[in-house]
Design an enzyme around this catalytic site. Sequence first.
Site, PDB file in Angstrom:
ATOM      1  N   HIS B  76       0.638  -1.246   0.295  1.00 20.39           N
ATOM      2  CA  HIS B  76      -0.244   0.259   0.067  1.00 20.39           C
ATOM      3  C   HIS B  76       0.855   0.903   0.145  1.00 20.39           C
ATOM      4  O   HIS B  76       2.390   1.790  -0.004  1.00 20.39           O
ATOM      5  CB  HIS B  76      -1.377  -0.037   1.455  1.00 20.39           C
ATOM      6  CG  HIS B  76      -0.209   0.157   2.714  1.00 20.39           C
ATOM      7  ND1 HIS B  76       0.505  -0.592   3.499  1.00 20.39           N
ATOM      8  CD2 HIS B  76      -0.373   1.107   3.314  1.00 20.39           C
ATOM      9  CE1 HIS B  76       0.898  -0.362   4.573  1.00 20.39           C
ATOM     10  NE2 HIS B  76       0.025   0.555   4.554  1.00 20.39           N
ATOM     11  N   HIS B  78       1.244   4.330   1.910  1.00 20.11           N
ATOM     12  CA  HIS B  78       1.628   4.590   2.982  1.00 20.11           C
ATOM     13  C   HIS B  78       3.412   4.135   3.189  1.00 20.11           C
ATOM     14  O   HIS B  78       4.256   3.508   2.392  1.00 20.11           O
ATOM     15  CB  HIS B  78       1.255   4.056   4.572  1.00 20.11           C
ATOM     16  CG  HIS B  78      -0.396   4.354   4.833  1.00 20.11           C
ATOM     17  ND1 HIS B  78      -0.969   3.641   5.203  1.00 20.11           N
ATOM     18  CD2 HIS B  78      -0.789   5.320   5.033  1.00 20.11           C
ATOM     19  CE1 HIS B  78      -2.477   4.754   5.379  1.00 20.11           C
ATOM     20  NE2 HIS B  78      -2.349   5.085   4.403  1.00 20.11           N
ATOM     21  N   ASP B  80       5.665   4.207   5.450  1.00 18.24           N
ATOM     22  CA  ASP B  80       6.911   3.914   6.114  1.00 18.24           C
ATOM     23  C   ASP B  80       6.697   2.245   4.641  1.00 18.24           C
ATOM     24  O   ASP B  80       7.620   1.031   5.587  1.00 18.24           O
ATOM     25  CB  ASP B  80       6.345   2.940   7.339  1.00 18.24           C
ATOM     26  CG  ASP B  80       4.800   3.246   7.464  1.00 18.24           C
ATOM     27  OD1 ASP B  80       4.039   3.229   6.578  1.00 18.24           O
ATOM     28  OD2 ASP B  80       4.373   2.170   8.605  1.00 18.24           O
ATOM     29  N   HIS B 167      -8.248  -1.622   5.279  1.00 16.21           N
ATOM     30  CA  HIS B 167      -6.720  -0.258   5.921  1.00 16.21           C
ATOM     31  C   HIS B 167      -7.118   0.929   5.823  1.00 16.21           C
ATOM     32  O   HIS B 167      -8.621   1.003   4.733  1.00 16.21           O
ATOM     33  CB  HIS B 167      -5.392  -0.415   4.926  1.00 16.21           C
ATOM     34  CG  HIS B 167      -4.577  -0.248   6.153  1.00 16.21           C
ATOM     35  ND1 HIS B 167      -4.464   0.261   7.473  1.00 16.21           N
ATOM     36  CD2 HIS B 167      -3.641   0.831   5.710  1.00 16.21           C
ATOM     37  CE1 HIS B 167      -3.686   0.615   8.198  1.00 16.21           C
ATOM     38  NE2 HIS B 167      -2.896   1.574   6.465  1.00 16.21           N
ATOM     39  N   ASP B 238      -0.443  -3.732   5.953  1.00 17.85           N
ATOM     40  CA  ASP B 238      -1.783  -3.551   6.431  1.00 17.85           C
ATOM     41  C   ASP B 238      -2.750  -3.510   6.966  1.00 17.85           C
ATOM     42  O   ASP B 238      -3.480  -3.040   5.041  1.00 17.85           O
ATOM     43  CB  ASP B 238      -1.365  -1.360   6.334  1.00 17.85           C
ATOM     44  CG  ASP B 238       0.317  -1.511   7.664  1.00 17.85           C
ATOM     45  OD1 ASP B 238       0.800  -2.049   7.697  1.00 17.85           O
ATOM     46  OD2 ASP B 238       0.807  -0.029   7.712  1.00 17.85           O
ATOM     47  N   HIS B 302       5.826  -5.235  11.741  1.00 23.28           N
ATOM     48  CA  HIS B 302       5.000  -4.323  12.069  1.00 23.28           C
ATOM     49  C   HIS B 302       4.126  -3.804  13.679  1.00 23.28           C
ATOM     50  O   HIS B 302       3.347  -3.583  13.673  1.00 23.28           O
ATOM     51  CB  HIS B 302       3.865  -4.635  11.015  1.00 23.28           C
ATOM     52  CG  HIS B 302       3.208  -2.943  10.603  1.00 23.28           C
ATOM     53  ND1 HIS B 302       2.365  -2.520  10.870  1.00 23.28           N
ATOM     54  CD2 HIS B 302       3.614  -2.056   9.312  1.00 23.28           C
ATOM     55  CE1 HIS B 302       2.139  -1.370  10.620  1.00 23.28           C
ATOM     56  NE2 HIS B 302       3.357  -0.897   9.566  1.00 23.28           N
TER      57      HIS B 302
END
Lengths: 372, 372
Positions: B76, B78, B80, B167, B238, B302
């Site tokens: 995804h 994001h 991080d 998510h 996530d 994570h």
Amino acid sequence: MLKLTFLGTSAGVPTKQRNVTALAIECLNPYSSGASRQQNKKSRPWVLIDCGEGTQHQLLHTKLSLHQLQAICITHVHGDHCYGLPGLLASAAMSGRTAALTLIAPKAIAKMLEAMRLTTELYLPFAIEFMAIEDILSEPNDEHKGDVTINVDHQHQLVIDIHPLSHRVASYGFGITQTISRRTLNTDKLTADGIPASALWGRLQQGEDVVTEDGRMLSSAEYVDNDSQRTRVVIAGDNDTPECLYAAVVDADLLVHEATYTHAVLNKIQAKNPDFDPMHSSAQLIGKFAQESGLSNLILTHFSARYQSFDNPQSRTPNMAHVRLDAQSAYVGNLWLAADFDQYIVNGAANLVDEEAGSRVQYLGSARAPKK
Amino acid sequence: MLKLTFLGTSAGVPTKQRNVTALAIECLNPYSSGASRQQNKKSRPWVLIDCGEGTQHQLLHTKLSLHQLQAICITHVHGDHCYGLPGLLASAAMSGRTAALTLIAPKAIAKMLEAMRLTTELYLPFAIEFMAIEDILSEPNDEHKGDVTINVDHQHQLVIDIHPLSHRVASYGFGITQTISRRTLNTDKLTADGIPASALWGRLQQGEDVVTEDGRMLSSAEYVDNDSQRTRVVIAGDNDTPECLYAAVVDADLLVHEATYTHAVLNKIQAKNPDFDPMHSSAQLIGKFAQESGLSNLILTHFSARYQSFDNPQSRTPNMAHVRLDAQSAYVGNLWLAADFDQYIVNGAANLVDEEAGSRVQYLGSARAPKK
């Protein structure tokens, strides 16, 4: 008094020992009292020059706080100088920063950040006050062209001036001048003149001329000593023509400049690829410039990954000893080759010492350079 | 046989001990001879799942080579999970990679990379074969929807299937199935049947039915043993709803899933900010899912930065022991909490062992899960 912490000293790619470029500059106030200096130890105001990938990781091993970061300056758009920016801003957001942050950079950096925000749903709960270098250099302000003033507090100021360099993309050097002023009330003279402590003392110290109850005119200038300290460093981006910085270094205490290769290696690279000039400086080139411009203090950084640790200068394997010798062949002033986490305190006035600094800190005192 | 190396196990921000998310999956071939396995030790084909900032730095401490990287999958958008991508590609370019690289990711990642290329003058001397997850999931191919095949060599294949998760942004899980086949010629039977070694043997091994000089018909199937090994892992992005992966884990040897918090902390965060659900899983939630779906092997990763090292489970300070207990409250299978640089060898067939692996490597043998 400025404290430099090198967060990355490798050119192009990270190595096990060196990260890509970033440099933290902390604003120390030598006039502040011991107590407030203690308070300030953990989180002093600071400025970041360049932000290669992994800069936020390096910060974890220092005392620098993203909440105290006043400004970020980016010398040019190459990835090893800016790919850490989105992650550093995201982490500042996650750590709860809400204060606006000044970003001084080429226009393309604003475009990059905007694209990252949109494509990766990055939300920053603080404003980025973006100042495009192209605009700063082209639009005169009230005083003069090409600088930005950052007020650390009412008596402590940084002025950042910008100097175009010569590289494969538009690249810049930043001159950073710290000025700290102090007004000290001459209480001995006040007492000797029969002026007892009262609210008048405070007004005199603020620069006001006052009249006593018995009608005497007191001039602030007569009872207040004005003192100020000035420190100036010049931090260059990638650059193959050190002479671009002649005007910038005239009264600088220190120049930090890339020295990607030795002169022999630079020549070899240029001969091997006539169509591709990396447009970097050799240690010798920058040493020659530092010598000619009378600089007392020179720190080299941004070393090619081929140079690992120091080794025998006679060794044929490229190593840092070759870089040092290359610079010393032209320069006789104070020379340092930066490593990650090296710290330097730059002190415009010789008589001031920061009692906090540890043994790993280098002091660069009284750095005004006599012409050699 | 797949070898996992965790390159980052922290959620959101890096810590001193953990980088943000990235996971390397190496393709081991248990059928290859000792000699070729020795040759392969330094640089085996591998796939990267997610690429948080600093992933290329982590790779410097492994034997993984950017020249052997077959594909990158991004779960995804994001930061991080993807901010290390531009720097990793730039370093692959500087290391001389010219082979095309497959990138399986949400469409926005292509936009991000395109913006980085334009704004930072990033030149890649290799092609990026971008496969948008949205397209893979919507456009049926010849065989079936939702997967990508990577041919490591003629007898060694990876099939990557993709599973939408739940998510704050579109997030996906990757099922990775490795299939390695081998044809072994039964030379004892050939000799016993009076068929001397000749070019015929090679044709039989290749699957061809042949006729001998004296007119005998020989069927390949009669003299060749077909053997194959299958290993399947599922790596999730996530996700707050582990049940999204029910179909994916049916015959998986291992699930790797985020467990950002303990269940108590997750509840506290959700109660504190009713308007902001982080949409992550707790260790307990994912443990419960693993138990119900009969998974033998579960690796959690994570972790929120609040969890540092292992400590007394009775301690009130959040620590990794709490995360382990939270998962174990629901799951009785093999459980690991990943740390950076932890390595796991996942082995679809129990009787195969990799003699190379060091003491830090965990073996996950015979992983087919009986329903509990």
